[in-house]
Scaffold this motif. Structure first.
Motif, PDB file in Angstrom:
ATOM      1  N   ASP A 204       1.037  -1.038   0.162  1.00 55.83           N
ATOM      2  CA  ASP A 204      -0.168  -0.029   0.362  1.00 55.83           C
ATOM      3  C   ASP A 204       1.212   0.953  -0.220  1.00 55.83           C
ATOM      4  OD1 ASP A 204      -2.417   1.362  -0.178  1.00 55.83           O
ATOM      5  OD2 ASP A 204      -2.509   1.463   2.252  1.00 55.83           O
ATOM      6  N   ARG A 205       0.231   2.036  -1.406  1.00 55.09           N
ATOM      7  CA  ARG A 205       1.217   3.201  -0.772  1.00 55.09           C
ATOM      8  C   ARG A 205      -0.236   4.963  -0.326  1.00 55.09           C
ATOM      9  NH1 ARG A 205       5.160   4.013  -4.491  1.00 55.09           N
ATOM     10  NH2 ARG A 205       5.304   6.002  -3.530  1.00 55.09           N
ATOM     11  N   ASN A 207      -0.721   7.147   0.914  1.00 51.36           N
ATOM     12  CA  ASN A 207      -0.498   8.962   1.046  1.00 51.36           C
ATOM     13  C   ASN A 207      -0.989   8.891  -1.056  1.00 51.36           C
ATOM     14  OD1 ASN A 207       2.348   7.722  -0.079  1.00 51.36           O
ATOM     15  ND2 ASN A 207       2.450   9.399  -1.108  1.00 51.36           N
ATOM     16  N   PRO A 298      11.430  12.409  -6.016  1.00 53.71           N
ATOM     17  CA  PRO A 298      11.083  11.718  -4.015  1.00 53.71           C
ATOM     18  C   PRO A 298       9.347  12.855  -4.202  1.00 53.71           C
ATOM     19  CG  PRO A 298      12.512  13.761  -3.422  1.00 53.71           C
ATOM     20  CD  PRO A 298      13.040  13.213  -5.173  1.00 53.71           C
ATOM     21  N   ASP A 299       9.606  14.494  -5.097  1.00 55.97           N
ATOM     22  CA  ASP A 299       8.120  15.831  -4.870  1.00 55.97           C
ATOM     23  C   ASP A 299       7.452  14.906  -5.760  1.00 55.97           C
ATOM     24  OD1 ASP A 299       9.939  16.434  -5.708  1.00 55.97           O
ATOM     25  OD2 ASP A 299      10.051  18.267  -4.945  1.00 55.97           O
ATOM     26  N   GLY A 323       5.015  10.774  -5.014  1.00 55.37           N
ATOM     27  CA  GLY A 323       4.638  10.545  -3.495  1.00 55.37           C
ATOM     28  C   GLY A 323       5.411   9.563  -3.204  1.00 55.37           C
ATOM     29  N   ARG A 324       6.739   9.519  -3.562  1.00 61.37           N
ATOM     30  CA  ARG A 324       7.710   8.955  -2.724  1.00 61.37           C
ATOM     31  C   ARG A 324       8.233   9.318  -1.325  1.00 61.37           C
ATOM     32  NH1 ARG A 324      11.009   6.244  -7.568  1.00 61.37           N
ATOM     33  NH2 ARG A 324       9.559   5.294  -8.198  1.00 61.37           N
ATOM     34  N   ASP A 325       8.082  11.142  -1.363  1.00 60.91           N
ATOM     35  CA  ASP A 325       8.657  11.249  -0.221  1.00 60.91           C
ATOM     36  C   ASP A 325       7.789  10.979   0.714  1.00 60.91           C
ATOM     37  OD1 ASP A 325       6.202  12.695  -1.473  1.00 60.91           O
ATOM     38  OD2 ASP A 325       7.390  14.895  -1.482  1.00 60.91           O
ATOM     39  N   GLY A 326       6.232  10.637   0.799  1.00 60.94           N
ATOM     40  CA  GLY A 326       5.227   9.922   1.339  1.00 60.94           C
ATOM     41  C   GLY A 326       3.955  11.405   1.671  1.00 60.94           C
ATOM     42  N   ALA A 327       4.043  12.628   1.375  1.00 57.64           N
ATOM     43  CA  ALA A 327       3.264  13.302   1.348  1.00 57.64           C
ATOM     44  C   ALA A 327       2.233  13.072   0.212  1.00 57.64           C
ATOM     45  CB  ALA A 327       3.886  14.808   0.768  1.00 57.64           C
TER      46      ALA A 327
END
Ligand code: ADP
Ligand code: ZN
Length: 521
Positions: A204-205, A207, A298-299, A323-327
């Motif tokens: 799961d991702r 974000n 990442p963004d 959204g690799r940065d998690g945002a």
């Protein structure tokens, strides 16, 4: 992208027929290929076998695979051999000839993968034999069998550690059992307590917001989506090179900062786009799938598909770049009947053997099922990869549950039009018949005399288009490459035609312009 990665991808497609890695596979393959000790925990169906089979092909020498299930070993060996890989198994299920053949290949140094049951390790002969072969890696399937407390304990798994020490080669262990105790036991008993590189699946991702929309006015849908996210970096994936250029221009013309990218461009021009995407803020790259492999930004705030991807794996991989940065990151995937036709024909007209084509249709079906889903998309996506999930609250269908209606009668009418015309016509002609439009083609073929002629007058053309698209999405009808893409009925449609099964259709994608996912502040 380095050389190893290129050759891994080439083999992935040549040997296994897959167009991309499943979640985590790429990283695991890279680590195992590099000779690291690895413990990978992936859900069942997540694609663990590939994670040692592919590195075994890239690395020199022989990989020994320990697996507890004879039937599974035999399956894998058969599949590998069919794909042209030198693989063999030593199991109690072997005939004498099979065993002799394996030993012979082993002596000649011709094997790449040797599967064996753990019980084999109990005999001293096996150890001597492996010491003489050029073993360069050990892979352990179902590694939790080494845990005494699990119900799958196999005492002979305790011999693996000694083999690893004796051969002094890297070991890659795989299991679907994720609890921490089992993990610790595996590390203790297979790796002497020296922590291997750990890959903990869970695909799961959360974000990434998921959304699909039926194509209404596709260009406008993409332009609006981009315009609602000014100053954000995004990728638009297109099905053709030409479209990347026209769409990039349309985006620039409407005030966006957009560049096209595809495999037909000069390497220098491509590198320049990659460089600018990494460094500039708020650049949109409109690309074919050639874009992304080497991109590590990442963004990336959004990914849109102007056309339906090839398979559910490609879809996951492409949206996964956001959204690799998690945002928070957003996605939008457009699809229409033409996409479905295109992807089906692409598979049918390809040169792959029949079983592989069937599997490709299956992976496309999984993606179409996701497109036409009536409940949480994430639940469905993760279920495909073997992960359970709760409705996510971060997809378009959680945001606004779709309205459905009983489409059985309409679908029966449509199927009847398909069958009465000999399963050789496309959506346009079938719709003419249903709404009772006496076109030249209809008259020429005498289709105005069919009982189906005009039975669908209560529904307008556009809605019939949406019904046929949903029927294709549910794989009730498929374009037939032998008949210029004319629709033919599938087995799945039979129970509906016979009145044994009802079908719900989505109303929201029928008449209104597809909703855009809510723009978050
Ligand atoms: P596991 O051992 O984790 O349960 P398998 O290795 O048996 O899973 O793989 C499950 C299924 O997924 C198999 O049918 C396999 O062919 C398929 N699969 C694995 N990797 C890929 C990929 N990269 N793309 C498409 N299908 C894949
Ligand atoms: Zn959801």
């Amino acid at each position: 992208m380095d050389g190893a990665q290129v050759s891994a991808l080439a083999l992935l497609s040549q040997v296994f027929g897959f167009d991309g890695f499943r979640p985590m596979q790429g990283d695991i393959v890279a680590a195992v290929t590099a000779g690291e000790d690895v413990l990978a925990i992936l859900p069942t169906g997540g694609g663990k076998s590939l994670c040692f089979q592919l590195p075994a092909l890239i690395r020199p020498g022989l990989t020994v695979v320990i697996s507890p299930l004879i039937a599974l070993m035999r399956d894998q060996v058969r599949a590998l051999r069919e794909a042209g890989v030198a693989a063999g198994a030593l199991t109690s299920g072997n005939t004498e000839e099979e065993t002799a053949e394996v030993f012979d290949a082993l002596h000649r140094g011709a094997l790449k993968l040797l599967y064996m049951a753990p019980e084999r390790l109990a005999s001293g002969g096996t150890g001597r034999m492996l010491a003489e072969a050029r073993v360069t890696m050990i892979a352990v399937d179902e590694a939790h069998c080494v845990s005494q407390w699990g119900h799958d304990f196999r005492p002979d798994y305790l011999r693996i550690n000694a083999l690893r020490r004796a051969l002094d080669v890297p070991l890659a262990a795989f299991t679907a059992t994720a609890d921490a105790e089992t993990r610790d036991e595996i590390v203790e008993r297979l790796f002497d307590g020296r922590a291997p590189r750990l890959f903990l699946g869970g695909f799961d991702r959360p974000n990434i917001h998921l959304a699909f929309a039926a194509k209404e006015s596709p260009r406008k849908q993409i332009l609006d989506f981009a315009a609602a996210r000014p100053g954000q970096s995004g990728i638009v994936y297109c099905g053709t090179r030409a479209k990347t250029e026209t769409l990039a221009k349309a985006l620039s013309d409407t005030g966006g900062d957009a560049l096209a990218y595809h495999g037909g461009m000069e390497p220098d021009a491509r590198r320049e786009v990659e460089r600018r995407f990494q460094t500039d803020d708020g650049l949109v790259v409109v690309a074919t799938v050639a874009f992304g492999m080497g991109i590590d930004k990442p963004d990336i705030r959004w990914v849109a598909h102007a056309d339906l991807p090839k398979s559910i794996e490609s879809y996951y991989q492409e949206i996964g770049r956001a959204g690799r940065d998690g945002a928070p990151a957003e996605t939008l995937t457009l699809y229409g009947a033409d996409d479905i036709r295109f992807r089906r024909m692409q598979i049918d007209e390809g040169l792959a053997p029949p079983e592989r084509r069937m599997a490709d249709h299956g992976r496309l079906n999984a993606l179409l099922g996701l497109a036409e889903a009536q409940g949480c998309r994430r639940v469905r996506l993760l279920a495909y990869f073997g992960d359970a999930a709760e409705p996510c609250g971060a997809c378009d269908l959680c945001d606004a549950p779709p309205e459905t209606f009983d489409g059985t009668e309409a679908v029966m009418k449509a199927l009847s039009a398909v069958l009465r015309t000999g399963e050789s016509f496309g959506v346009g002609h079938l719709t003419d018949i249903l709404v009772g439009s006496a076109t030249e083609k209809v008259m020429q073929r005498g289709h105005d005399r069919l009982p189906t002629f005009g039975v669908g007058r209560d529904i307008d053309r556009r809605q019939w288009g949406a019904i046929f698209r949903q029927m294709m999405g549910h794989d009730l009808v498929r374009p037939d490459p032998e008949r210029h893409g004319g629709l033919r009925m599938t087995q799945a449609a039979r129970p509906i035609l016979k009145g044994e099964q009802a079908i719900l259709l989505r109303r929201d994608t029928m008449t209104t312009v597809a909703r855009r996912p809510a723009v978050k502040a």
